[in-house]
Design an enzyme around this catalytic site. Sequence first.
Site, short mmCIF file in Angstrom:
data_model
loop_
_atom_site.label_atom_id
_atom_site.label_comp_id
_atom_site.label_asym_id
_atom_site.label_seq_id
_atom_site.Cartn_x
_atom_site.Cartn_y
_atom_site.Cartn_z
N TYR A 10 -1.43 -0.37 10.57
CA TYR A 10 -1.70 -0.73 9.17
C TYR A 10 -0.55 -0.31 8.27
CZ TYR A 10 -3.52 -0.76 4.48
OH TYR A 10 -3.65 -1.00 3.13
N SER A 68 0.85 -1.18 0.00
CA SER A 68 0.00 0.00 0.00
C SER A 68 0.89 1.23 0.00
CB SER A 68 -0.89 0.02 1.24
OG SER A 68 -1.55 1.26 1.40
#
Length: 252
Positions: A151, A138
Amino acid sequence: MPATIFITGASSGFGAATARRFGQAGWNLVLAGRRQPRLEALAAELAAHCAVHTLVLDVRDRAAVEAAVAALPEPFAAVEVLVNNAGLALGTDPAPSCSLDDWDTMIDTNIKGLVYCTRLLLPGLIARGRGTIVNLGSVAGRWPYPGSHVYGASKAFVKQFSLNLRCDLLGTGVRVTDLEPGLCESEFSLVRFSGDQTRYDALYQGAHPIQPEDIAETIWYIANLPPHLNINTLELMPVTQAWNNFAIHRDA
């Protein structure tokens, strides 16, 4: 004999779109996910195009992953492409007030689940002298933002793990790519917002975000490059997304 792709998190989002892209091209599919009805529906949808093997699997369960990989039937055992797609973000609260249970879940899924699947499928990929591993990272693993904490850190792990794998796999013919999407419209955000559809809709309104089919097409491109080429990292954002200024806190 058709090539085989193993996709984790295949019951929705990027995983389901990738299954459709490769399945419609005639690849054998190993579809792993936690939601059996969705896996069965996807398998039925693609049955006219390809052979499908479904695995009701939680990648956090090391023993279950070991058993699933060891029991892959022919013609699904000769995996040529692994897509480590299973992953999630939970919550947007700042670190002092977030849930430790959410942190555990993200670490166990985004990191441990990914390394379990990779390690257990690597011997077969190496033995065949070719193959591609696509790890879903990501932009959060590269660029910090408030509320990203674990995250973003888990995706930074994915990035560095992918690069380190490239070093260990030198000379084997096995390729590794860290694919780093930006703003994407999928169930990912609905999970992060605990099912709040209003917040989900507001996030994407007017933003023309990346779609799961865009990611599937990118994975198709990566997997079908000439075998002497490796994409180390690939960052994708919608045209509407860019970086912002550094935050500065000022005393009153």
